[in-house]
Design a protein around this motif. Structure first.
Motif, mmCIF file in Angstrom:
data_model
loop_
_atom_site.group_PDB
_atom_site.id
_atom_site.type_symbol
_atom_site.label_atom_id
_atom_site.label_comp_id
_atom_site.label_asym_id
_atom_site.label_seq_id
_atom_site.Cartn_x
_atom_site.Cartn_y
_atom_site.Cartn_z
ATOM 1 N N GLU A 79 34.555 44.892 45.568
ATOM 2 C CA GLU A 79 34.740 45.149 46.948
ATOM 3 C C GLU A 79 34.945 43.791 47.609
ATOM 4 O O GLU A 79 35.611 43.718 48.552
ATOM 5 N N HIS A 97 38.421 42.637 48.164
ATOM 6 C CA HIS A 97 39.495 43.069 48.936
ATOM 7 C C HIS A 97 40.729 43.596 48.441
ATOM 8 O O HIS A 97 41.733 43.403 48.945
ATOM 9 N N PRO A 98 40.623 44.303 47.264
ATOM 10 C CA PRO A 98 41.904 44.986 46.631
ATOM 11 C C PRO A 98 42.484 45.967 47.415
ATOM 12 O O PRO A 98 41.888 46.718 48.147
ATOM 13 N N ASP A 99 43.878 46.246 47.233
ATOM 14 C CA ASP A 99 44.364 47.335 47.981
ATOM 15 C C ASP A 99 44.132 48.452 46.753
ATOM 16 O O ASP A 99 44.130 48.325 45.706
ATOM 17 N N MET A 100 43.916 49.682 47.371
ATOM 18 C CA MET A 100 43.586 50.771 46.511
ATOM 19 C C MET A 100 45.062 51.479 46.108
ATOM 20 O O MET A 100 45.777 52.063 47.040
ATOM 21 N N ASP A 101 45.465 51.530 45.004
ATOM 22 C CA ASP A 101 46.704 52.092 44.248
ATOM 23 C C ASP A 101 46.528 53.584 44.556
ATOM 24 O O ASP A 101 45.368 54.268 44.080
ATOM 25 N N SER A 123 51.266 40.759 45.290
ATOM 26 C CA SER A 123 50.725 39.835 46.317
ATOM 27 C C SER A 123 49.391 39.988 46.595
ATOM 28 O O SER A 123 48.587 38.717 47.123
ATOM 29 N N SER A 124 48.423 40.808 45.988
ATOM 30 C CA SER A 124 46.886 40.901 46.205
ATOM 31 C C SER A 124 46.387 41.796 44.943
ATOM 32 O O SER A 124 47.113 42.593 44.572
ATOM 33 N N SER A 128 44.970 44.921 43.153
ATOM 34 C CA SER A 128 45.218 46.329 43.252
ATOM 35 C C SER A 128 44.013 47.087 42.405
ATOM 36 O O SER A 128 44.128 46.762 41.189
ATOM 37 N N GLN A 129 43.490 48.054 42.762
ATOM 38 C CA GLN A 129 42.407 48.593 42.420
ATOM 39 C C GLN A 129 42.933 49.899 41.528
ATOM 40 O O GLN A 129 43.776 50.594 42.292
ATOM 41 N N TYR A 141 45.862 42.088 39.048
ATOM 42 C CA TYR A 141 46.373 41.178 39.641
ATOM 43 C C TYR A 141 47.199 40.240 38.707
ATOM 44 O O TYR A 141 47.468 40.126 37.704
#
Length: 287
Positions: A142, A145-149, A5-6, A8-9, A107
């Motif tokens: 940054e 605004h990725p989610d941190m996996d 959905s967004s 992911s780092q 992504y």
């Protein structure tokens, strides 16, 4: 197929940077993908093999700001650097650990990162996947605004798409075809010679593959070990029939696995120990 959905780092990426005027020449003669075709908009999965055709390291190859970046597990960097350095001494190149210079995201929605795309190196994780990776400076990543996996979540995403990794305990154990690399876009037979090519090409054109990559599930309180033997029973005797390639913890004591099996073993009960205490469940041949 994985849907995100967004962005992911990736946590704690391992990045080996190859720089200098002979960087392309060095890599073209050593790794399995066609390096001349690598651009900032088109990276590739690739492997570095020994002369016997067995994989030393497996990585994603990016090109950004006139440097090549090899993305792999952090603990593979020493072995990968040592193996390449044997040949790098004959070229005008520099090998360095660039793990803190760049960040990597995964992504599926390409429109989500359109604005800074020209400042990123990107690739498709595999031909059958609508999922992509992008490499760039941490300050730029940054802004997305990725989610941190977690490392487990990142690894599970790779395994669910049938994409293995190589670790110190599995380095030089597997041939590229055993890990399905020809279908993952990591092998090129259009380029010139590279280390291990003779063995790999023989398997491609004349060999009969006796082992294949499968996805499997496992429930256990003891974390499975990469490179461990897999057993089955034949005529009341336990025999080694495969190898555990990679594992990712899903939740509690449940694991997703990638395993290599002899063809005849896939339809039989499988175990991680000769005492038959830990049973594996095959979920299908890897894509």
């Amino acid at each position: 197929m994985t849907i995100l959905s967004s962005p992911s780092q990736m946590p704690n990426p391992g990045l080996l940077k190859v720089s200098g005027p002979d960087a392309e020449k060095l890599l073209e003669g050593q790794i399995t993908c066609h390096v001349a075709k690598i651009t900032p908009q088109q990276g590739s999965l690739a492997a570095h093999c020994n002369p016997q055709g067995r994989i030393i390291s497996l990585f994603y190859l990016f090109f950004l700001e006139n440097n090549y970046y090899l993305l792999m597990p952090q603990n593979m960097l020493p072995a990968a650097m040592t193996a390449l350095q044997k040949f790098a001494v004959f070229y005008k190149v520099t090998l360095s650990n660039a793990s803190h210079e760049m960040a990597c995201i995964s992504y599926t929605d390409r429109t989500a990162i359109k604005r800074p795309m020209e400042k990123l190196a990107t690739l498709r994780v595999a031909p059958h996947c609508a999922r992509y990776l992008a490499l760039g400076h941490p300050s730029l990543i940054e802004t997305l605004h990725p989610d941190m996996d977690t490392l487990s979540a990142w690894n599970d995403r790779q395994l669910s798409d049938g994409i293995p990794s190589i670790y110190p305990e599995t380095s030089e154990k597997f041939l590229p075809h055993e890990l399905n690399l020809e279908h993952l876009g990591a092998l090129s037979f259009e380029k010139g010679c590279f280390t291990g090519q003779e063995i790999i090409a023989r398997m491609q054109y004349r060999g009969k593959l006796k082992k294949r990559l499968y996805q499997a599930w496992l429930t256990t309180n003891k974390p499975p070990q990469r490179g461990a033997d897999i057993f089955n029973e034949d005529h009341q005797q336990m025999h080694v029939c495969g190898t555990l390639v990679d594992a990712a913890c899903l939740h509690d004591s449940n694991y997703r696995l990638l395993i290599i099996l002899n063809d005849a073993a896939a339809s039989r009960p499988l175990f991680l120990d000769p005492e038959q205490q830990t049973t594996l469940i095959i979920s299908g041949e890897s894509p």
